[in-house]
Design a protein around this motif. Structure first.
Motif, PDB file in Angstrom:
ATOM      1  N   SER A 214       0.844  -1.204   0.000  1.00 39.80           N
ATOM      2  CA  SER A 214       0.000   0.000   0.000  1.00 39.80           C
ATOM      3  C   SER A 214       0.876   1.250   0.000  1.00 39.80           C
ATOM      4  O   SER A 214       2.071   1.202   0.285  1.00 39.80           O
ATOM      5  CB  SER A 214      -0.937   0.003   1.213  1.00 39.80           C
TER       6      SER A 214
ATOM      7  N   GLN B  88       0.705   5.426   1.239  1.00 37.67           N
ATOM      8  CA  GLN B  88      -0.047   6.450   1.936  1.00 37.67           C
ATOM      9  C   GLN B  88       0.832   7.641   2.315  1.00 37.67           C
ATOM     10  O   GLN B  88       2.018   7.495   2.593  1.00 37.67           O
ATOM     11  CB  GLN B  88      -0.732   5.918   3.202  1.00 37.67           C
TER      12      GLN B  88
ATOM     13  N   LYS C 119       5.236  -0.407  -6.316  1.00 34.87           N
ATOM     14  CA  LYS C 119       4.744  -1.370  -7.300  1.00 34.87           C
ATOM     15  C   LYS C 119       5.493  -2.691  -7.227  1.00 34.87           C
ATOM     16  O   LYS C 119       4.958  -3.740  -7.591  1.00 34.87           O
ATOM     17  CB  LYS C 119       4.857  -0.780  -8.710  1.00 34.87           C
TER      18      LYS C 119
ATOM     19  N   PHE D  36      -0.249  12.884  -6.798  1.00 34.44           N
ATOM     20  CA  PHE D  36      -0.332  11.439  -6.587  1.00 34.44           C
ATOM     21  C   PHE D  36      -1.611  11.149  -5.809  1.00 34.44           C
ATOM     22  O   PHE D  36      -1.585  10.605  -4.714  1.00 34.44           O
ATOM     23  CB  PHE D  36       0.899  10.941  -5.828  1.00 34.44           C
ATOM     24  N   ASP D  37      -2.744  11.561  -6.402  1.00 39.26           N
ATOM     25  CA  ASP D  37      -4.005  11.504  -5.679  1.00 39.26           C
ATOM     26  C   ASP D  37      -4.566  10.103  -5.507  1.00 39.26           C
ATOM     27  O   ASP D  37      -5.599   9.917  -4.866  1.00 39.26           O
ATOM     28  CB  ASP D  37      -5.047  12.400  -6.355  1.00 39.26           C
ATOM     29  N   SER D  38      -3.894   9.090  -6.066  1.00 35.38           N
ATOM     30  CA  SER D  38      -4.368   7.721  -5.872  1.00 35.38           C
ATOM     31  C   SER D  38      -3.943   7.165  -4.517  1.00 35.38           C
ATOM     32  O   SER D  38      -4.456   6.133  -4.066  1.00 35.38           O
ATOM     33  CB  SER D  38      -3.825   6.805  -6.976  1.00 35.38           C
ATOM     34  N   ALA D  39      -3.008   7.842  -3.829  1.00 29.40           N
ATOM     35  CA  ALA D  39      -2.514   7.376  -2.538  1.00 29.40           C
ATOM     36  C   ALA D  39      -3.490   7.760  -1.424  1.00 29.40           C
ATOM     37  O   ALA D  39      -4.157   8.791  -1.472  1.00 29.40           O
ATOM     38  CB  ALA D  39      -1.138   7.967  -2.244  1.00 29.40           C
ATOM     39  N   LYS D  40      -3.554   6.923  -0.407  1.00 28.51           N
ATOM     40  CA  LYS D  40      -4.371   7.213   0.768  1.00 28.51           C
ATOM     41  C   LYS D  40      -3.701   8.305   1.593  1.00 28.51           C
ATOM     42  O   LYS D  40      -2.485   8.420   1.613  1.00 28.51           O
ATOM     43  CB  LYS D  40      -4.526   5.940   1.604  1.00 28.51           C
TER      44      LYS D  40
ATOM     45  N   ASP E 263      -9.392   8.149   1.662  1.00 30.37           N
ATOM     46  CA  ASP E 263      -8.990   7.342   0.498  1.00 30.37           C
ATOM     47  C   ASP E 263      -8.887   8.217  -0.739  1.00 30.37           C
ATOM     48  O   ASP E 263      -9.592   9.196  -0.879  1.00 30.37           O
ATOM     49  CB  ASP E 263     -10.002   6.220   0.262  1.00 30.37           C
TER      50      ASP E 263
END
Length: 220
Positions: free
Chosen positions: A29, A31, A185, A203-207, A220
């Motif tokens: 993950s 974050q 990855k 990097f808005d896909s990170a929590k 999220d």
């Protein structure tokens, strides 16, 4: 990989600086940990690294209750964690190359087995011309990049990075963040403490974990 349940921390008899902190970090993950200056980001990372003990609550790392671990077990777990400290913690009597290669040397690996990997990583972070330089002659940004390379060279299962882009320009900051993404990855869980909202937005896909007034909020 990491689990906190109702963790609280106070210094002495003072009020709790962190309270009722609960979260889980899953394998592979990514974050960001953010919040205002003084919110406790570095303190939370130190709890994960087991350099601080909580006043109350439960913490597990890699499935093990940290309160039950002995000194040798803690050392073994820390070898699975890469850390980028704000104060770099480079050894002044070692060259940039030797500082970055130090974790592999300590593991007993021979120089010839890791030299190409270390040199390539140093080139990637822009230190290819400083391989033989010693920390006292490096700038703050160069020391930061050396510290990042040292944390990444062992391909850790968990990476904790405390303001890793604070001493570099925006272009290099984005490049380093992409390096963290690539590491993620490949299987590493990543926690980056930062106050740079503009960088996180790229990097808005990170929590996002947000600390404020001693409490943690997760988005999220």
């Amino acid at each position: 990989m990491v689990r906190f349940e109702n963790v609280g921390l106070r210094y002495g008899m003072g009020t709790e600086v962190l309270r009722d902190i609960s979260f889980a970090i899953e394998p592979q993950s990514f974050q960001f940990l953010t919040g205002p200056s003084g919110a406790g980001k570095t303190t939370l990372l130190r709890l994960i690294l087991m350099s601080l003990r909580p006043t109350r609550g439960f913490i597990s790392l890699f499935g093990q209750d940290v309160s039950q671990l002995g000194k040798d077990e803690i050392s073994a777990i820390r070898r699975r964690v890469g850390v980028v400290f704000q104060d770099f913690r480079l050894l002044d009597h070692l060259t940039t190359y030797e500082n970055v290669a130090l974790p592999l040397f300590v593991q007993g690996q021979e120089d010839r087995t890791y030299r190409p990997q270390v040199v390539e990583l140093l080139r990637w972070v822009g230190l290819g011309d400083h391989i033989h330089a010693y920390p006292p002659v490096l700038s703050g940004g160069e020391k930061q990049r050396a510290a990042i390379a040292r944390a990444l060279i062992v391909q850790p299962e968990l990476l904790l990075a405390d303001e890793p882009t604070g001493n570099v320009d925006p272009t290099l900051a984005r490049r380093l963040l992409r390096l963290f993404m690539e590491l993620n990855k490949s299987g590493t869980s990543v926690i980056i403490a930062t106050h740079d909202l503009a960088l996180m937005d790229q990097f808005d896909s990170a929590k996002r974990f947000v600390l404020g007034e001693g409490r943690l909020h997760i988005y999220d």
